[in-house]
Design a protein around this motif. Structure first.
Motif, PDB file in Angstrom:
ATOM      1  N   PRO A  19       0.819  -1.224   0.000  1.00 16.72           N
ATOM      2  CA  PRO A  19       0.000   0.000   0.000  1.00 16.72           C
ATOM      3  C   PRO A  19       0.846   1.264   0.000  1.00 16.72           C
ATOM      4  CG  PRO A  19       0.153  -0.872   2.209  1.00 16.72           C
ATOM      5  CD  PRO A  19       0.900  -1.835   1.329  1.00 16.72           C
ATOM      6  N   ARG A  20       0.415   2.240  -0.778  1.00 15.90           N
ATOM      7  CA  ARG A  20       1.072   3.537  -0.783  1.00 15.90           C
ATOM      8  C   ARG A  20       0.129   4.640  -0.330  1.00 15.90           C
ATOM      9  NH1 ARG A  20       5.964   3.877  -3.483  1.00 15.90           N
ATOM     10  NH2 ARG A  20       6.620   1.994  -4.567  1.00 15.90           N
ATOM     11  N   HIS A  21      -1.155   4.442  -0.579  1.00 12.87           N
ATOM     12  CA  HIS A  21      -2.105   5.516  -0.280  1.00 12.87           C
ATOM     13  C   HIS A  21      -3.292   5.002   0.531  1.00 12.87           C
ATOM     14  CE1 HIS A  21       0.168   7.937  -3.103  1.00 12.87           C
ATOM     15  NE2 HIS A  21       0.009   6.997  -4.017  1.00 12.87           N
ATOM     16  N   MET A  22      -3.065   3.970   1.343  1.00 13.33           N
ATOM     17  CA  MET A  22      -4.132   3.411   2.168  1.00 13.33           C
ATOM     18  C   MET A  22      -3.789   3.570   3.635  1.00 13.33           C
ATOM     19  SD  MET A  22      -5.013  -0.074   0.034  1.00 13.33           S
ATOM     20  CE  MET A  22      -6.538  -0.356   0.946  1.00 13.33           C
ATOM     21  N   SER A  23      -4.806   3.860   4.432  1.00 12.25           N
ATOM     22  CA  SER A  23      -4.598   4.025   5.868  1.00 12.25           C
ATOM     23  C   SER A  23      -4.526   2.670   6.550  1.00 12.25           C
ATOM     24  CB  SER A  23      -5.739   4.838   6.473  1.00 12.25           C
ATOM     25  OG  SER A  23      -6.949   4.101   6.411  1.00 12.25           O
ATOM     26  N   SER A  24      -4.043   2.674   7.789  1.00 14.87           N
ATOM     27  CA  SER A  24      -3.992   1.435   8.567  1.00 14.87           C
ATOM     28  C   SER A  24      -5.392   0.863   8.768  1.00 14.87           C
ATOM     29  CB  SER A  24      -3.321   1.687   9.918  1.00 14.87           C
ATOM     30  OG  SER A  24      -1.956   2.037   9.747  1.00 14.87           O
ATOM     31  N   ALA A  25      -6.369   1.745   9.004  1.00 16.47           N
ATOM     32  CA  ALA A  25      -7.746   1.288   9.209  1.00 16.47           C
ATOM     33  C   ALA A  25      -8.280   0.581   7.964  1.00 16.47           C
ATOM     34  CB  ALA A  25      -8.639   2.475   9.565  1.00 16.47           C
ATOM     35  N   GLN A  26      -8.000   1.117   6.783  1.00 13.60           N
ATOM     36  CA  GLN A  26      -8.445   0.483   5.541  1.00 13.60           C
ATOM     37  C   GLN A  26      -7.789  -0.879   5.364  1.00 13.60           C
ATOM     38  OE1 GLN A  26      -7.274   3.848   3.054  1.00 13.60           O
ATOM     39  NE2 GLN A  26      -9.404   4.111   2.394  1.00 13.60           N
ATOM     40  N   LEU A  27      -6.505  -0.949   5.677  1.00 11.57           N
ATOM     41  CA  LEU A  27      -5.785  -2.207   5.519  1.00 11.57           C
ATOM     42  C   LEU A  27      -6.269  -3.250   6.514  1.00 11.57           C
ATOM     43  CD1 LEU A  27      -2.227  -0.716   5.002  1.00 11.57           C
ATOM     44  CD2 LEU A  27      -3.576  -1.935   3.296  1.00 11.57           C
ATOM     45  N   GLU A  28      -6.515  -2.828   7.748  1.00 15.39           N
ATOM     46  CA  GLU A  28      -7.042  -3.753   8.758  1.00 15.39           C
ATOM     47  C   GLU A  28      -8.377  -4.341   8.303  1.00 15.39           C
ATOM     48  OE1 GLU A  28      -5.539  -4.734  11.474  1.00 15.39           O
ATOM     49  OE2 GLU A  28      -4.263  -3.117  12.280  1.00 15.39           O
ATOM     50  N   LYS A  29      -9.235  -3.529   7.692  1.00 20.38           N
ATOM     51  CA  LYS A  29     -10.549  -3.975   7.224  1.00 20.38           C
ATOM     52  C   LYS A  29     -10.405  -4.995   6.098  1.00 20.38           C
ATOM     53  CE  LYS A  29     -15.057  -2.038   5.875  1.00 20.38           C
ATOM     54  NZ  LYS A  29     -15.334  -2.850   4.676  1.00 20.38           N
ATOM     55  N   ILE A  30      -9.493  -4.733   5.171  1.00 19.59           N
ATOM     56  CA  ILE A  30      -9.269  -5.651   4.065  1.00 19.59           C
ATOM     57  C   ILE A  30      -8.774  -7.000   4.574  1.00 19.59           C
ATOM     58  CG2 ILE A  30      -7.799  -6.103   2.062  1.00 19.59           C
ATOM     59  CD1 ILE A  30      -7.924  -3.088   1.483  1.00 19.59           C
TER      60      ILE A  30
END
Length: 225
Positions: A19-30
Motif C-alpha cells: 500500500p502507498r495511499h491506504m490508511s492502517s484502518a483500511q488495511l485492517e478492514k481488508i
C-alpha cells in the motif's frame, strides 16, 4: 465483481498488498474481511500483526545517523519525501530524535521538502544552502533525492564529500555507479517478499521476524570531518 469475489473465484492461496495511499484502518478492514490470506508489505498493523511484513525504517535511519556521528558530523540536514508516508515519517523521526539526543534543538531549520524524485532532491539541496545554515552532511529520505542533492551541491561548487557529505536510503542500483558512489541503507525487499510467500503458503516461519532491518552500505559520499 468486487475484489473479494475475484479472489474467491480465482482460488487464490493469498495475496500480497504493497500500500502507498491506504490508511492502517483500511488495511485492517481488508485483512479482516478477505476470505484468503492478505499479507501487507512495508506497513505495520496493530490488529493483524501476523499479516504485516515491514521494514523498520526508524532503526535504519538510526544506524545511518550513528554512522554520520561516528564520522564527526553533528549538524545534519534532512530532505524528506512526499507526505504522508509511514516510511518517510519513521526515517525523519529517527533523524530528529538523534539530533535532539546530541543537543541540536533547532532541527526544523535543517529540513527541506522533496517528493522522492531526483529533481526534488536537487531543489531541496539548493534551498538548504540558500538558508545559510551550518551543516556538514545531508541525509535524504531516498537515494533519488540524495543523488539530486549531490548534483545541486556540485553545481554550487561544493564538493561531495569534501565540503558536504550526502547519504540516502534504499540502495538503488544507480547510487552504486554514481560519482561519488552513494552511502545508503539497503532495504531488504527480497526478504520481505519471501516472508510474505511463506505466510501465504503456510510454510514454517518465525513471526517475530516480520520486522526487518536495513543494512548500512558505506561508499564514497560520506567523509570524516
Amino acid at each position: 465483481m468486487n475484489a473479494i469475489d475475484f479472489l474467491v473465484r480465482m482460488k487464490c492461496a493469498g495475496v500480497m498488498v504493497y500500500p502507498r495511499h491506504m490508511s492502517s484502518a483500511q488495511l485492517e478492514k481488508i485483512v479482516a474481511e478477505s476470505p484468503v490470506p492478505v499479507i501487507v508489505l512495508n506497513h505495520k498493523l496493530t490488529g493483524h500483526a501476523d499479516r504485516a511484513i515491514f521494514i523498520d525504517h526508524y532503526r535504519g535511519a538510526e544506524s545511518m545517523m550513528d554512522y554520520l556521528f561516528s564520522q564527526g558530523h553533528k549538524r545534519i540536514a534532512y530532505i524528506r519525501g512526499k507526505m504522508p508516508s509511514p516510511s518517510n515519517s519513521a526515517r525523519q523521526q529517527a533523524w530528529q530524535d538523534k539530533l535532539i539526543s546530541q543537543g541540536q534543538k533547532d532541527y526544523e531549520k535543517l529540513v527541506a521538502q522533496g517528493n522522492w524524485s531526483m529533481e526534488s532532491g536537487y531543489q531541496a539541496a539548493r534551498e538548504l544552502i540558500s538558508r545559510q545554515e551550518t551543516f556538514t552532511a545531508i541525509l535524504a529520505g531516498n537515494d533519488d533525492m540524495a543523488l539530486g542533492a549531490i548534483k545541486a551541491l556540485k553545481d554550487l561548487n561544493l564538493e561531495v564529500p569534501e565540503a558536504i557529505s550526502v547519504a540516502g536510503f534504499d540502495n538503488a542500483t544507480t547510487g552504486h555507479y554514481f560519482s561519488p558512489a552513494l552511502t545508503t541503507i539497503d532495504t531488504p525487499l527480497d526478504q520481505m517478499v519471501k516472508r510474505a510467500v511463506e505466510i501465504i503458503l503456510d510454510l514454517p516461519h518465525d513471526e517475530s521476524r516480520n520486522s526487518l532491518s536495513g543494512t548500512l552500505v558505506i561508499r564514497e559520499s560520506v567523509s570524516r570531518r
